[in-house]
Motif scaffolding. Structure first.
Motif: not given
Length: 201
Positions: A23-36
């Protein structure tokens, strides 16, 4: 991939198998700073319900010293991991941390200290060298075997099971010495996966 990273990948795969890897799904995590702007080398961890918070006994990682620098600059490990600090330089180093998560002091040495340092509490340890002031690094200790570091685009791809999880992230540019958290909902039946953006303060 080094042996420690390979062992971690195997452990995470086994964990997902126990909770329903089908059941595992591919997941994209995006990390951004305070300035985007996207943040490379951000530590990312996902806490899954029912997973082990501590690493199995004997789990090890490595924070090396080469060319008078720590390598890597950011190391992510699971709570309970023992970290070796091999010195590959021809000069001696004196490695220390005064961080509450782990305080230790490795006096001047070459080669590899006989005993690794056990990181038995989650949090962030800042490292330094008493001899070389420009040397610095961080060890991020997390209560989950599901972790990674972002790429040059500030992204990391994970296979996650459906459910309500906690997403945690940290980057050296952050002023506060703790991981930032937000809930992460992975829906059942979403074969195409999904994505989440976490903006660090």
């Amino acid at each position: 991939m080094n042996r420690c990273a390979s062992s971690h990948a195997l452990l995470a795969a086994c964990l997902l198998g126990c909770i329903g890897a089908a059941q595992a799904l591919p997941w994209l995590v995006q990390v951004r700073g305070p300035d985007g702007a996207p943040l490379a080398d951000a530590a990312v961890a996902v806490e899954l319900r029912g997973q082990a918070s501590r690493a199995p006994a004997g789990t090890r990682a490595e924070m090396a010293q080469r060319e008078r620098q720590f390598q890597p600059f950011v190391l992510v490990v699971q709570t309970g991991t023992a970290v070796n600090f091999p010195n590959f330089d021809t000069v001696r180093h004196h490695v220390y941390s005064f961080s509450p998560v782990k305080t230790f002091d490795l006096k001047l040495y070459t080669g590899t200290p006989a005993e690794p340092v056990l990181f038995d509490k989650s949090g962030i340890a800042a490292l330094g060298c008493n001899i070389h002031d420009k040397m610095g690094a961080h060890i991020v200790v997390v209560d989950t075997p599901v972790f990674a570091k972002t790429d040059a685009q500030g992204q990391v791809r994970l296979d996650l099971p459906p459910g309500e999880h906690w997403l945690r992230a940290w980057h050296p540019r952050q002023a506060r010495p703790q991981l930032q958290s937000q809930r992460l909902s992975v829906p059942a039946g979403g074969a195409g996966g999904g994505s989440t953006t976490l903006t660090l303060e």
